[in-house]
Design an enzyme around this catalytic site. Structure first.
Site, PDB file in Angstrom:
ATOM      1  CE  LYS A 245       5.777   2.762  -0.466  1.00 15.02           C
ATOM      2  NZ  LYS A 245       5.149   1.621   0.455  1.00 15.02           N
TER       3      LYS A 245
ATOM      4  CB  SER B 172       1.545   0.397  -1.229  1.00  9.72           C
ATOM      5  OG  SER B 172       2.640   0.357  -0.056  1.00  9.72           O
TER       6      SER B 172
ATOM      7  CB  SER C 186       3.317  -2.439   1.253  1.00  9.50           C
ATOM      8  OG  SER C 186       2.011  -2.282   1.003  1.00  9.50           O
TER       9      SER C 186
HETATM   10  N1  GLN Z   1      -2.489  -4.184   0.641  1.00 12.80           N
HETATM   11  C1  GLN Z   1      -2.123  -3.443   1.873  1.00 12.80           C
HETATM   12  C2  GLN Z   1      -3.163  -2.395   2.043  1.00 12.80           C
HETATM   13  O1  GLN Z   1      -3.721  -1.929   0.935  1.00 12.80           O
HETATM   14  C3  GLN Z   1      -0.629  -3.107   2.058  1.00 12.80           C
HETATM   15  C4  GLN Z   1      -0.333  -1.651   2.691  1.00 12.80           C
HETATM   16  C5  GLN Z   1       0.869  -1.513   3.146  1.00 12.80           C
HETATM   17  O2  GLN Z   1       1.776  -2.563   3.385  1.00 12.80           O
HETATM   18  N2  GLN Z   1       1.418  -0.291   2.870  1.00 12.80           N
HETATM   19  O3  GLN Z   1      -3.609  -1.759   3.160  1.00 12.80           O
END
Ligand code: GLN
Length: 489
Positions: free
Chosen positions: A81, A156, A180
């Site tokens: 990532k 994400s 995420s």
């Molecule tokens: N959907 C969550 C957010 O937007 C996930 C974020 C994450 O785990 N990086 O905050």
């Protein structure tokens, strides 16, 4: 050699490479040949390292020929990532702000992966600074769900999930602050694991909300996710929350169910307070019945504070975001506006011109909840409710070993459509409480898309969590050897 080589379990592929039965160079050639065909449709990667990877693979083969000891993941391709630092490479976090940022050092997990001999084939797409659940907030491109390219892969870490699900790489790293890793894994029909808070070092990772952030692993199957975890987990003096655990082998005993003899699985009664997709509900109930028949007892657990999860998460996460993103001031590194007329204006314009809407919204909200007049009513209150939630979860574990739920309450939507806030609450609860969680594919729904289930364990029960996930994988009807097909003409 054909694409099938990319579908061999990592554990077996490594043995073949180490015994010189297969050359790492050939694996990488096949890998990039396949990526070239599939990537234009999926758009999982922000950057690909074709030449560098081939050179690395040649080195691996020469090293092995000369009889040097084989690393734990020698010659295996991986996707990383784009919020984890690899020395000398750009790390954008999918933001314009970091477009030209070159990492000055390796993240701890990268150091460990280098020691293990992996090959970094590329940087995967993500929501900007990991803020989002669809990978649509990336400043660069939208990634498609490999099972249906009109739909989101989740986020994400959507790039990592899509890269693994489509078979471009056998495994990948992501980060999980509020689901995420586990949410996109569920949407893409693969395994996604978030460790207990403090199990894997975050040194060298771009912070989102520090009291939740953890690096997690993606793979097509539970064993490979466990293998990757064995390599990157363990103490690190550079991350103060990293617990001094000895390095543990998460794979060794994964197929030995003895330690799970009296397995009790808890299903929160709160699941049914929400609007759950009818097929997710059906397949989840089938999974519960299978567990009853094949694995152990299923009990109902009551965690009323689940209903506060979205609000709690938003308040605490945004507060931490506003503090973490404050380092992006346009002065020290990253994008600097040339339009500022004085220092304050330069700060403002550097951020205004380079950060996306979602990031700005979270900075504003986080700053608001931390303002002196709101602090007690919002931030402090949220921390109290977080403790309430943790205590209720601890109580629930008096009745069961793992908490079981659908990974998400809805199926992945088409681009531009919104998912309801409560879609990921059973994943986010694990971040709020610092607990380990794993998504395992469960079934295919009538729209030809996979759905996943989620097991959450007690803190540092990660070894057992992999075991229960592996047991479920064996009784699940989901065929982990099936890959999405693409029209490659
Ligand atoms: N959907 C969550 C957010 O937007 C996930 C974020 C994450 O785990 N990086 O905050």
């Amino acid at each position: 050699m054909n694409n099938e080589i990319l579908k061999i379990k990592v554990k077996e592929l490594k043995i073949k490479i180490c015994s010189c039965e297969i050359k790492s160079e050939d694996v990488i050639k096949v890998c990039f040949g396949y990526i070239k065909k599939v990537e234009p449709k999926v758009k999982a990667f922000l950057k690909l390292n074709d030449d560098q990877s081939l050179k690395q693979a040649e080195k691996v083969d020469n090293k092995l020929k000369s009889g040097t000891k084989c690393g734990l993941l020698e010659g295996i391709p991986i996707g990383i990532k784009d919020n984890i630092m690899i020395k000398g490479e750009t790390m954008t976090s999918a933001s314009k702000y970091l477009e030209n940022y070159v990492s000055p050092y390796d993240a701890t997990v990268i150091e460990k992966l280098k020691d293990a001999g992996v090959i970094f084939v590329g940087r995967t797409n993500m929501d900007e600074f990991a803020m989002g659940g669809s990978t649509e907030t990336s400043a660069y491109q939208k990634t498609a769900n490999p099972w249906n390219i009109e739909r989101i892969p989740g986020g994400s870490s959507g790039g990592s999930a899509a890269a693994v699900a489509s078979g471009m790489v056998p495994f990948a790293l992501g980060s999980d602050t509020g689901g995420s890793v586990r949410q996109p894994a569920g949407f893409c029909g693969i395994v996604g694991y978030k460790p207990s808070y403090g199990l894997i070092s975050r040194y060298g990772t771009c912070a989102l909300a520090s009291s939740f952030d953890q690096i997690g692993t993606f793979a097509k199957n539970v064993t490979d996710a466990a293998l990757l975890t064995s390599v990157i987990a363990g103490k690190d003096y550079r991350d103060p929350i990293c617990e001094p655990n000895e390095c543990i082998d998460y794979v060794n005993d994964i197929d030995n169910p003895n330690s799970l003899k009296t397995l009790k699985i808890g299903v929160p009664k709160q699941i049914f307070d929400y609007k759950v997709d009818s097929e997710i509900s059906k397949y989840f109930n089938d999974a519960v019945n299978k567990i009853k028949l094949a694995l152990g007892e299923v009990v109902e657990v009551d965690i009323p504070a689940y209903k506060y999860v979205p609000a709690l998460y938003n308040v605490i996460m945004c507060a931490e975001v506003s503090a973490n993103i404050a380092t992006f001031d346009g002065i020290r590194y990253g994008y600097r506006s040339t339009n500022g007329i004085n220092l304050n204006d330069e700060y403002t314009k550097s951020r205004a011109e380079s950060l996306g809407y979602e990031v700005k919204k979270r900075i504003l909200f986080g700053t608001h909840v931390l303002e002196a007049k709101n602090y007690h009513r919002c931030y402090h209150q949220a921390q109290k409710v977080r403790t309430l939630l943790i205590n209720q979860i601890i109580d629930a574990y008096k009745k069961c070993d793992f908490i079981f739920s659908p990974a998400t309450l809805q199926m992945p939507v088409k681009f531009g459509e919104m998912l309801p806030q409560e879609c990921d609450i059973f994943l986010i609860a694990a971040n709020l409480a610092g607990l380990p969680g794993i998504t395992v594919p469960c079934s295919f729904t009538s729209i030809g898309m996979p759905m996943g289930v989620h097991f959450m364990g007690t803190r540092f029960s990660d070894v057992k969590l992999f075991k229960v996930a592996r047991l479920f994988e064996k009784i699940s009807e989901f065929d982990i050897n099936k890959y999405p097909t693409f029209d490659l003409t």
